[in-house]
Design a protein around this motif. Sequence first.
Motif: not given
Lengths: 64, 363
Positions: B109, B111-113, B151-154, B179-180
């Motif tokens: 779990r 979360r990826v950026s 889902p991922f952020s950048a 997403d972000v």
Amino acid sequence: MPPTGDPVEARLRANAEGLNALLAEAEEARAARAETGGDGDSAVCAWNHFENIPTFYNWNNRPR
Amino acid sequence: MSGVAAVPEYVVLQPTTLCNLDCTYCYLPHRALDRRMPVEVARAVAADVNRWAADNERFSVVWHGGEPLAAGRDHLAALMAPFEGVEHHVQTNATLIDDRWCNFFAAHRVRVSVSVDGPAVRNGQRVTRGGAPAYERIVRGVDALRRHELPFSALCVVSDPRPELAAELYAYFLDLGCDVLGINIEEQEGVNARANAHAESDVRGFWAALVEAWRRDPRIHLREIEYTLRYAGAVLAGTADGVLPRRLDPIPTVAADGRVFVLSPELAGFTDRRYGDFSSGTVRDTPLAEILAGAVERTPWLREFLDGVEGCRATCPYFGFCGGAHAANRYFEHGRFDVTETDHCRNSKIRLLEGVLDHAANR
């Protein structure tokens, strides 16, 4: 306190009409995003958690 | 807001100093070396973190590099194992992401950026150790995330902010599917000594144009714009005093060797005659909670930084929005911590707020 009668805040208030329109659209956009559902599985979760999501959400001295 | 809290809301861990890329604007001094964090260091951090996490609805552990995935799945899993009740996050250049890494992210779990600076032509500074463009590898990694519906952020570094760039970048990230999005105007810090002064009109215009682009299709959570709107909304509601945290989060970075750096991971790996190695201690011999509780007393630069924050409060009309210049920017731009305005302040705080105001005023 910042010097002076908060000139920045005064200018924000002077532009309240344009800012309020923008704020309303931003609120609508947040409501439309899947991540605001709060299931905790998306890259970002909710507006009230905005500053607490790490890697780059913290405004001050964030790692970047 | 006053002082530094003793208990953080998240910690940053460096699983390895190594990065497989050699981006020209990177601040990290030892990114060519593979110094991995021993599991004992992670265990020592987890001893306090697990207690904090039990008391917090959300507590995050951020795996930050070097390139964290360069530590390998087995080692990263071993480092994660001691932590309980936390959210794991990773900031990655994405070049190593494949199906196996995606399965790892899902299983743990995580979360990826992703760090990417826009379309290929804007990624010229993100290069391999051989100097070859990294873009195709970055895209392959992002494709894997999308294939696995993760889902991922950048995070996007902008080295030359100009109004005409904003729409192009925003359209790119809409298409990328993040997403972000966070926008970092390039900063002069660490081993990146390139000056970051820009014409005010260019930077203000960039931010104003970014609001314009975002407003046309605000599907992405755009960090800088939304934070600015949050402040603006609070000012209009008469609640601006509640925007800044009461105390600064110490955001401890635990380096691969166990040393702890508060507030600014960018200081790790440097030494200065006046400030020593900038660390506040090491978890190899002292619990993290004890290091943080005594950090202000034992860390010379931190006391000076807090004086600098008060300087910002006393002199800068943007303080309520910003909370004070970042420590690393003060040091790497001016050589000390009790100075106030930096180029980073101008590019990423002052002109951001002014750009949003310009946009709002012109609609």
